[in-house]
Design an enzyme around this catalytic site. Structure first.
Site, short mmCIF file in Angstrom:
data_model
loop_
_atom_site.label_atom_id
_atom_site.label_comp_id
_atom_site.label_asym_id
_atom_site.label_seq_id
_atom_site.Cartn_x
_atom_site.Cartn_y
_atom_site.Cartn_z
N THR A 40 45.39 39.92 47.99
CA THR A 40 46.76 40.10 47.32
C THR A 40 47.38 41.36 47.72
OG1 THR A 40 45.76 38.80 45.55
CG2 THR A 40 47.52 40.02 45.19
N TYR A 53 51.75 32.99 45.14
CA TYR A 53 51.83 33.70 46.61
C TYR A 53 50.52 33.17 47.54
CZ TYR A 53 47.54 36.37 44.93
OH TYR A 53 46.20 36.62 44.59
N THR A 119 40.56 41.00 45.78
CA THR A 119 39.75 41.41 44.75
C THR A 119 38.56 40.67 44.28
OG1 THR A 119 41.34 40.61 43.10
CG2 THR A 119 41.61 42.84 43.69
N ASP A 120 38.77 39.26 44.84
CA ASP A 120 37.76 38.44 44.39
C ASP A 120 36.33 38.71 44.75
OD1 ASP A 120 39.97 36.68 43.39
OD2 ASP A 120 39.49 35.29 44.93
N LYS A 192 34.38 42.50 39.13
CA LYS A 192 35.63 42.09 38.88
C LYS A 192 35.38 41.35 37.45
CE LYS A 192 39.54 39.48 40.25
NZ LYS A 192 40.45 38.90 41.38
N GLU A 311 9.59 37.64 29.39
CA GLU A 311 9.78 36.72 28.90
C GLU A 311 9.22 35.52 30.00
OE1 GLU A 311 12.95 34.99 26.21
OE2 GLU A 311 13.96 36.92 26.77
N1 ASP Z 1 42.08 35.65 45.89
C1 ASP Z 1 42.65 37.00 46.09
C2 ASP Z 1 41.63 37.71 47.06
O1 ASP Z 1 40.78 38.09 46.76
C3 ASP Z 1 42.82 38.00 44.97
C4 ASP Z 1 43.25 39.23 45.07
O2 ASP Z 1 43.16 39.90 46.11
O3 ASP Z 1 43.38 39.84 43.99
O4 ASP Z 1 42.18 37.85 48.29
#
Ligand code: ASP
Length: 354
Positions: A40, A53, A119-120, A192, A311
């Site tokens: 992103t 996007y 971020t994923d 995340k 457990e």
């Molecule tokens: N789907 C995007 C990615 O991981 C989300 C992001 O970058 O925030 O490339």
């Protein structure tokens, strides 16, 4: 009078410069290579106010040109490693990235590296690099939650902060770190936590290791889990296949048996609570373990630890536990461990050391 005013201004300017983590002369200016992978932070949308996007559209040169202030912190150059949304991140790109960073440091091409990333799966890449980069020099991973075309996008500020963190001598010897949203996290611990919120990254067990504010980074503690022995991936072109199985009430054994093929060498079980399973899944995991597949119990809970032989009779079943690693990070460590050994005692040791 004029002289006093000049001296006052000079000392004020010096203090301002010291207050920021900027290098003082061109000679001490660090060389920083920014490796772009997409995400992103390089995302582009048609409207500044709508969420839609496409990730990974903006090339590295445009990303750098959008934040000219990064050049205050060092000699900056960029390279495009990939242009993907990080949901498409894969072992081949991890290996490419890791090999390139090791090569950069080995050939003394740079003093620090920044990786721009979606971020994923940022946390998985960060941990993979943490386990495979053989240098004490800073490697900082950064991303954004809003695309570069969005109103109040976070990418430019995050990138500037990441470059500042990479340039700071304080960032040496910290392993791979993630700089996001004015915080610095250890690669091993960060995750995340929100699919959409800006403040998504957290280290749920331990918190951030540093805070960023106004062009400055301050560190408060450092992880003890940063072993000097790294995994050597120089000659690797793939990694052993490890799958993740999710635990839930009344799960059928098919969630395990359905994924078993000749290529699967490990299963990370994202169990309930302390990595628990119901009986049918437990039996299927025990069968898999008997067949030579390394089963690692982790948890879907999001924080805490998985404790050995409480457990679940791990030793009897031949299972290992992930300690406090979440399932996606446990998968990374299990894949790398399996490149060196299938010995479960050694693999368990890795989970307690790395
Ligand atoms: N789907 C995007 C990615 O991981 C989300 C992001 O970058 O925030 O490339």
């Amino acid at each position: 009078m004029k002289k006093i005013a000049f001296l006052f201004l000079l000392s004020f300017a010096t203090l301002q410069l010291q207050a920021q983590d900027k290098p003082k002369t061109a000679k001490t200016s660090p060389r920083i290579i920014i490796l772009a992978t997409g995400g992103t932070i390089a995302g582009s949308g048609e409207s500044s106010t709508k969420a839609a996007y496409t990730a990974g559209k903006v090339p590295i040169d445009d990303l750098l040109n959008a934040v000219p202030q990064i050049h205050d912190y060092g000699k900056i150059t960029g390279e495009q490693i990939a242009s993907i949304g990080s949901q498409d991140m894969n072992v081949v790109t991890w290996l490419k990235l890791s090999k390139r960073i090791n090569e950069i440091f080995k050939n003394n091409e740079a003093d620090a590296v920044v990786v721009t990333h979606g971020t994923d799966t940022q946390e998985e890449t960060a941990y993979f690099l943490d386990l495979t980069i053989m240098s004490d020099k800073p490697v900082v991973i950064v991303g954004a939650m809003r695309p570069s075309t969005a109103m109040s996008q976070d990418g430019n500020r995050n990138l500037l902060d990441a470059v500042m963190v990479a340039a700071s001598p304080k960032s040496q010897g910290k392993g791979v770190i993630v700089a996001m949203d004015e915080k610095v996290f250890d690669a091993r611990d960060v995750t995340k936590t929100s699919s959409t919120n800006l403040e998504t990254f957290q280290s749920r067990n331990f918190g951030p290791i540093g805070l960023i504010y106004d062009g400055k980074v301050n560190y408060y503690y450092q992880s003890l889990r940063n072993p000097s022995k790294k995994f050597d991936v120089t000659k690797l072109t793939s990694l052993p296949q490890v799958e993740i199985v999710y635990g839930y009430a009344d799960a059928s054994p098919q969630s395990v048996t359905g994924i078993l093929g000749s290529e699967v060498k490990g299963i990370v079980y994202a169990g309930m609570g302390n990595g628990n399973f119901g009986e049918p899944v437990g039996k299927a995991l025990a069968e898999a373990s008997k067949k030579g597949i390394v089963v690692c119990r982790s948890a879907r809970a999001g924080s805490g630890r998985i404790t050995l032989d409480n457990e679940v009779k791990d030793e009897e079943l031949g299972f290992v536990v992930s300690d406090d690693l979440n399932p996606q990070k446990a998968r990374v460590l299990l894949m790398l461990s399996l490149t060196e050994t299938a010995d479960r005692t050694k693999i368990q040791q890795n989970f307690f050391e790395y």
